[in-house]
Design a protein around this motif. Structure first.
Motif, short mmCIF file in Angstrom:
data_model
loop_
_atom_site.label_atom_id
_atom_site.label_comp_id
_atom_site.label_asym_id
_atom_site.label_seq_id
_atom_site.Cartn_x
_atom_site.Cartn_y
_atom_site.Cartn_z
N VAL A 19 -8.67 1.66 6.61
CA VAL A 19 -7.48 1.61 7.47
C VAL A 19 -6.71 0.31 7.24
CG1 VAL A 19 -6.66 1.56 9.85
CG2 VAL A 19 -8.47 3.15 9.18
N GLY A 20 -7.44 -0.83 7.22
CA GLY A 20 -6.78 -2.13 7.08
C GLY A 20 -6.07 -2.28 5.75
N SER A 21 -6.74 -1.88 4.65
CA SER A 21 -6.13 -2.04 3.33
C SER A 21 -4.94 -1.11 3.16
CB SER A 21 -7.16 -1.77 2.24
OG SER A 21 -7.70 -0.46 2.36
N THR A 22 -5.00 0.09 3.74
CA THR A 22 -3.86 1.01 3.66
C THR A 22 -2.65 0.44 4.38
OG1 THR A 22 -5.37 2.90 3.57
CG2 THR A 22 -3.07 3.34 4.13
N ALA A 23 -2.90 -0.09 5.58
CA ALA A 23 -1.80 -0.68 6.35
C ALA A 23 -1.21 -1.89 5.62
CB ALA A 23 -2.29 -1.08 7.74
N VAL A 24 -2.07 -2.74 5.06
CA VAL A 24 -1.59 -3.92 4.34
C VAL A 24 -0.79 -3.51 3.10
CG1 VAL A 24 -2.33 -5.90 2.95
CG2 VAL A 24 -3.39 -5.47 5.16
N GLY A 25 -1.29 -2.51 2.37
CA GLY A 25 -0.57 -2.06 1.18
C GLY A 25 0.80 -1.50 1.50
N LEU A 26 0.88 -0.73 2.58
CA LEU A 26 2.17 -0.16 2.97
C LEU A 26 3.13 -1.26 3.41
CD1 LEU A 26 3.48 2.62 3.21
CD2 LEU A 26 2.76 2.69 5.60
N ALA A 27 2.62 -2.24 4.17
CA ALA A 27 3.48 -3.35 4.60
C ALA A 27 3.96 -4.16 3.40
CB ALA A 27 2.71 -4.25 5.57
N ALA A 28 3.06 -4.36 2.42
CA ALA A 28 3.46 -5.10 1.22
C ALA A 28 4.54 -4.36 0.45
CB ALA A 28 2.23 -5.34 0.33
N ASP A 29 4.45 -3.03 0.41
CA ASP A 29 5.48 -2.25 -0.28
C ASP A 29 6.83 -2.39 0.41
OD1 ASP A 29 5.63 -0.80 -2.64
OD2 ASP A 29 4.05 0.57 -2.03
N PHE A 30 6.81 -2.33 1.74
CA PHE A 30 8.07 -2.54 2.47
C PHE A 30 8.63 -3.93 2.19
CE2 PHE A 30 6.94 1.10 5.24
CZ PHE A 30 8.19 1.70 5.33
N ALA A 31 7.75 -4.95 2.14
CA ALA A 31 8.21 -6.31 1.87
C ALA A 31 8.80 -6.43 0.47
CB ALA A 31 7.05 -7.29 2.05
N LEU A 32 8.19 -5.75 -0.51
CA LEU A 32 8.71 -5.78 -1.87
C LEU A 32 10.14 -5.26 -1.91
CD1 LEU A 32 5.86 -4.55 -4.27
CD2 LEU A 32 6.91 -6.80 -4.19
N HIS A 33 10.37 -4.12 -1.25
CA HIS A 33 11.70 -3.52 -1.31
C HIS A 33 12.71 -4.25 -0.43
CE1 HIS A 33 9.50 -0.22 -3.19
NE2 HIS A 33 10.67 0.19 -3.65
N ARG A 34 12.23 -5.07 0.48
CA ARG A 34 13.15 -5.81 1.34
C ARG A 34 13.48 -7.18 0.77
NH1 ARG A 34 16.39 -8.24 3.34
NH2 ARG A 34 16.98 -8.53 5.53
N TRP A 35 12.48 -7.89 0.24
CA TRP A 35 12.70 -9.28 -0.16
C TRP A 35 12.40 -9.57 -1.63
CZ3 TRP A 35 9.78 -8.83 4.64
CH2 TRP A 35 10.56 -9.03 5.78
N GLN A 36 11.68 -8.69 -2.31
CA GLN A 36 11.28 -8.96 -3.70
C GLN A 36 11.63 -7.77 -4.59
OE1 GLN A 36 10.04 -11.74 -4.96
NE2 GLN A 36 9.93 -12.85 -3.03
#
Length: 667
Positions: A19-36
């Motif tokens: 659960v934790g790694s899935t949530a972190v991965g999804l948040a990282a993907d959103f961050a990539l498309h927003r800031w990187q």
């Protein structure tokens, strides 16, 4: 890392890890498309697209759920897998429809400050549906991912089914929003209709003089510096661009702007009343507009210096080369690059009217030093920029003087060619921030009133409203369509007044002792000139423009040449101090600024200003207008000659010598 941990959590199985790694991965993907976004694009080149990442994430979730259950998973999860497959199929369908809609909305001409209401264009669909496919997939996947996570923590599979169903519903709604756009009645005008409208507008507006520009986002400043002089020319000005994204990069102006990406559409200008185009820079696409025989072309450059780029052989492709003063004329003659002296016209620098004259010694307890290094250039010459070899020494020495306030304004392209320049730029900015932290502790009671910050916020909002309203952003975000709005008369004057008010609020918003890092579009370099008491720079057009103020300046010598050879090689250096890479000359430079009687270059700066920028009478604005009028007259004469030759049956393809000879014989 999130995928690796997710795989471990799925195979152990470990619900917290999964659960934790899935949530972190999804948040990282959103961050990539927003800031990187550059990083997201780089991953796409490795075939690790957002679709691949999301489907792997869902696959690992399903594996984890199956391992956790370890029984009767066929019936329970087969429907979930089928649901996910349906969702991904709808995602592809949505993307295909979005591409079709975008294709129908991509017109051959993009405009700004032109009334395009006759085309009856409709507002574009939301950007999330049209362009941001990665963000759309992540957003629509949220319910399905949340349902699978709920199932993994011990919830019912109904939550997973509900989440997947909601994701499918989102995709269906998106497709439903886009599909009607493909109906014949909802499509915009055809390309031919748009071009017919554009030609009709040209015939009505009857432009006479314009500016042609092509380049990347970081080069927009080269065109923006000529907006005000162009607006003050006699006649009907026009700005011609080639890249759609550049329409938004041009600063606020009342001048009509057209973008013609295709060469075939650009050639339609041949039948217009446009007589003269000025060119602030050279680009690969410049040769395309030079093919139009009815238009005369003048190269005005975006700045003049002693660098080789200021006497580029490409300049001989233009009908005339407009320069600031005698120095540039001599530079072209000495370079022997094929520019005839008769084709060089001295016009001064009309945009330098905003620079305030030298008022003597600095007032107040602090000496304001502007350090504006140029970039590394394309030719790899280590002497182009001081930022690598001398930049940190210069800044360190200036920061060590308690009576100095530093304004640091690096070139926008710094680090784009040589990574060491970008790294040095980052270290310099960190040094300045550290120095500000120390000064803030020393001057804790010396801060501007809160009303100053509030005034800057108010002025910023006012200026943003004027420069980012619908009449400015006429080009494409996602829709790539013409804007249906007429130009607003007086907008440029309102922007100029708002810019001046913003500048006053900006300088008043921080204490006199605080160093500033200026990397944005505001304040511009001319505003920094007015705030500075002395300039430290490289061999670049910054020196030439700064001389309009006749204030003291220094040039960093990182060329490896002895000082006298350096002065002989670069005439713009002769009226300023020369700094070695160790910046040991900074104290003497500051002393000459604080005590004008010790300034040994005052008379030399006055003479060099005349040599570089030409006389003050007539004003540069007048000389610029005279040059434009003369070149327009030459275009009229050329058109008349073309008409005579056409009546005489002389093919236009003949070479100039044969044509002139035939015309002389017929005459």
């Amino acid at each position: 890392m999130s995928f690796a941990v997710q795989a471990v959590g799925a195979l152990l199985p470990s619900v917290p890890l999964l659960v934790g790694s899935t949530a972190v991965g999804l948040a990282a993907d959103f961050a990539l498309h927003r800031w990187q976004r550059n990083m997201a694009a780089a991953l796409g080149k490795l075939h690790a697209t957002v679709f691949v990442r999301q489907i792997v994430r869902d696959l690992l979730m399903m594996v984890g759920l199956i391992v956790i259950e370890d029984q009767d998973y066929e019936k329970k999860y087969l429907s979930l897998v089928c649901g996910l497959l349906i969702f991904y199929a709808l995602h592809f369908a949505c993307q295909a429809v979005a591409m079709l809609v975008r294709r129908t909305r991509t017109l051959p001409v993009v405009t700004r400050n032109i009334d395009a209401s006759q085309l009856r264009l409709s507002p574009a669909p939301p950007a999330l549906l049209m362009q941001r496919s990665g963000q759309r997939l992540l957003m629509f996947s949220l319910p399905s991912t949340a349902g699978l996570l709920t199932d993994a923590t011990g919830g019912s599979a109904r939550w997973a089914a509900a989440g997947i169903a909601l994701s499918i519903a989102f995709a269906l709604v998106a497709i439903g929003r886009l599909l009607p756009r493909l109906l014949p009645g909802r499509r915009p005008v055809t390309n031919e209709q748009a071009l017919e409208w554009f030609e009709a507008w040209l015939a009505e507006y009857q432009p006479t003089v314009g500016m042609y520009f092509s380049g990347g986002t970081s080069s927009a400043y080269q065109a923006n510096m000529w907006l005000e002089p162009l607006a003050r020319l006699e006649g009907r000005p026009l700005i011609v661009l080639r890249e759609r994204f550049m329409v938004r990069q041009i600063a606020s102006t009342d001048i009509p702007i057209v973008c013609l990406p295709k060469v075939a559409d650009l050639m339609r200008l041949e039948q217009s009343t446009l007589k003269t185009l000025i060119h602030p820079s050279n680009s690969g696409k410049t040769s395309q507009v030079l093919r139009i025989p009815t238009i005369k072309h003048a190269f005005v450059n975006h700045g003049e210096s002693d660098k080789l780029s200021s006497c580029n052989p490409y300049a001989k492709a233009y009908d005339e080369v407009w320069v600031a003063g005698p120095a540039a004329r001599q530079r072209y003659a000495l370079a022997n690059v094929g520019i005839d002296d008769k084709d060089v016209v001295e016009i001064g620098r009309p945009q330098l009217d905003v620079i305030e004259p030298y008022a003597g010694a600095a007032a107040g307890p602090y000496t304001t030093v502007l350090y504006a290094p140029t970039w590394e250039g394309w030719d790899g010459n280590p002497g182009n920029t001081s930022i690598i070899e001398a930049g940190e020494n210069i800044v360190r020495t200036l920061l060590a003087d308690p009576g100095v306030r530093l304004l640091y304004k690096p070139h926008p392209l710094t680090g784009s060619v040589v990574p060491q320049a970008g790294a040095a730029n980052a270290r310099i900015q960190e040094m300045i921030r550290a120095a500000n932290a120390v000064r803030a502790a020393e001057h804790a009671d010396e801060r501007p009133a809160p009303s100053a910050a509030a005034e800057l916020t108010r002025r910023t909002a006012e200026l943003d409203r004027l420069t980012t309203s619908s009449s400015r952003t006429s080009a494409d975000d996602a829709e790539r369509m013409l804007l249906q709005s007429a130009p607003e008369p007086g907008r440029a004057a309102a922007v100029a007044a708002a810019t001046a008010a913003w500048g006053a609020a900006f300088w008043a918003s921080f204490p006199a002792w605080e160093h500033q890092i200026v990397t944005g579009a505001r304040p511009n370099v001319y505003a920094c000139f007015n705030a500075a008491d002395v300039l430290v720079s490289d061999v670049s057009s910054v020196i030439s423009d700064y001389l309009a103020s006749e204030k003291p300046y220094a040039v960093a010598n990182t060329s490896g040449l002895p000082e006298q050879d350096f002065r002989d090689a670069f005439p713009t250096v002769r009226a300023g101090a020369v700094l070695t890479p160790d910046a040991s000359g900074i104290p003497a430079l500051l002393e000459s600024v604080r005590h004008p009687e010790k300034d040994a270059y005052a008379e030399a700066r006055t003479e060099l200003k005349l040599h570089l920028l030409g006389p003050s009478d007539p004003p540069s604005v007048v000389r610029f207008n005279d040059a434009a009028r003369a070149l327009c007259a030459a275009a009229d004469e050329h058109r008349a000659g073309m008409a005579v030759r056409a009546l005489a049956g002389i093919p236009r393809q003949r070479d100039a010598g044969a044509t002139l000879e035939s015309e002389h014989v017929r005459g």
